[in-house]
Design an enzyme around this catalytic site. Structure first.
Site, PDB file in Angstrom:
ATOM      1  N   ASP A 175       0.825  -1.211   0.000  1.00 48.09           N
ATOM      2  CA  ASP A 175       0.000   0.000   0.000  1.00 48.09           C
ATOM      3  C   ASP A 175       0.861   1.264   0.000  1.00 48.09           C
ATOM      4  O   ASP A 175       1.971   1.270   0.528  1.00 48.09           O
ATOM      5  CB  ASP A 175      -0.924  -0.026   1.237  1.00 48.09           C
ATOM      6  CG  ASP A 175      -2.061   0.972   1.114  1.00 48.09           C
ATOM      7  OD1 ASP A 175      -2.388   1.380  -0.020  1.00 48.09           O
ATOM      8  OD2 ASP A 175      -2.634   1.345   2.154  1.00 48.09           O
ATOM      9  N   ASN A 206     -11.185  -2.957  -4.980  1.00 45.35           N
ATOM     10  CA  ASN A 206     -10.495  -1.935  -5.780  1.00 45.35           C
ATOM     11  C   ASN A 206     -11.210  -1.609  -7.096  1.00 45.35           C
ATOM     12  O   ASN A 206     -10.886  -0.610  -7.747  1.00 45.35           O
ATOM     13  CB  ASN A 206      -9.034  -2.331  -6.053  1.00 45.35           C
ATOM     14  CG  ASN A 206      -8.124  -2.184  -4.843  1.00 45.35           C
ATOM     15  OD1 ASN A 206      -7.182  -2.946  -4.644  1.00 45.35           O
ATOM     16  ND2 ASN A 206      -8.392  -1.177  -4.004  1.00 45.35           N
TER      17      ASN A 206
END
Ligand code: IPE
Ligand code: IPE
Ligand code: MG
Length: 233
Positions: A15, A63
């Site tokens: 991330d 996502n």
């Protein structure tokens, strides 16, 4: 580091690509491109460290909620990286496998996955597992369905046999957030969890080594007491 302290299975929530780009006044896409380079470095470092399996979160089932242009760029990047890595991974003895629901991918992405999995199938040094369109809850439900289809009783042991990957020893999340984001829910039941503020495109061999050193210092009790562990059981 002694071999017994090397985690068998390391998982990473990669991330911070967007923030990396933003801090450089660059588009998010540039962060994702640099993220692929970081993964390249970390795969090599993990294989060198003697890790047997590395599972990385590349695209979550959530996502898809991102802007369409970012999603399509990520898909393109994924297919490109899979093609580019066929040869180097095969040469390094790294076997690649993709986990997640593949039905949502385009033919191009599905072909790139199939090509890479076929080209690297003989690798015995390390397994690189890419989680794409993956969700921990999806994994649990597909495992339960498989378990039922096999006519087995739904015990934790039986369901566990159908999960996409086995239990995780060390789970790393970069980018400063302290959450699991629907990654390996079942498999992280006893994972040591390492959160770092480093943004994924900046992560490298030294950062991996630091996480491995931290892991080495953990006492994994699995419900027992320290005294029991010292007395061998
Ligand atoms: C991780 O980086 C990559 C994917 C989720 C595909 P992010 O894109 O989430 O980066 P941040 O969290 O916005 O910085
Ligand atoms: C998790 O990161 C998914 C990947 C790294 C692929 P996100 O950036 O999507 O997670 P949230 O939305 O901040 O929890
Ligand atoms: Mg993020």
């Amino acid at each position: 580091m002694s071999a017994s302290h090397i985690p068998h299975h390391v998982a990473i929530i990669m991330d911070g690509n967007g923030r990396w780009a933003k801090s450089r006044l660059r588009p998010r896409t540039e962060g994702h491109r640099q993220g692929v380079e970081a993964l390249n470095r970390v795969v090599e470092a993990a294989a060198r460290a003697g890790i047997e399996r590395l599972t990385v979160f590349a695209f979550s089932s959530e996502n898809w909620r991102r802007p369409a242009a970012e999603v399509s760029m990520l898909m393109k990047l994924f297919a490109q990286a899979l093609r580019r890595w066929c040869e180097p991974l095969a040469e390094a003895g790294v076997r690649l496998r993709v986990i997640g629901d593949r039905t949502a991918f385009s033919d191009t992405v599905r072909e790139a996955i199939a090509e890479n999995e076929a080209a690297t199938a003989g690798g015995t040094k390390m397994e690189l597992v890419i989680a794409a369109n993956y969700g921990g809850r999806w994994d649990c439900s597909q495992a339960a369905s498989e378990c039922a289809a096999a006519g087995l009783e739904m015990t934790p042991e039986n369901i566990g046999r159908f999960m996409s990957v086995p239990d995780v020893d060390l789970l790393i999340r970069t980018g400063g957030e302290c959450r699991i984001s629907n990654f390996l829910l079942w498999q992280s039941a006893y994972a040591e969890i390492y959160f770092t503020d480093a943004l994924w495109p900046d992560f490298g061999e030294d950062d991996l080594k630091e996480a491995l050193r931290w892991y080495e210092g953990r006492e994994r009790r699995f419900g027992r007491t320290s005294e029991q562990l010292r007395n061998g059981g």
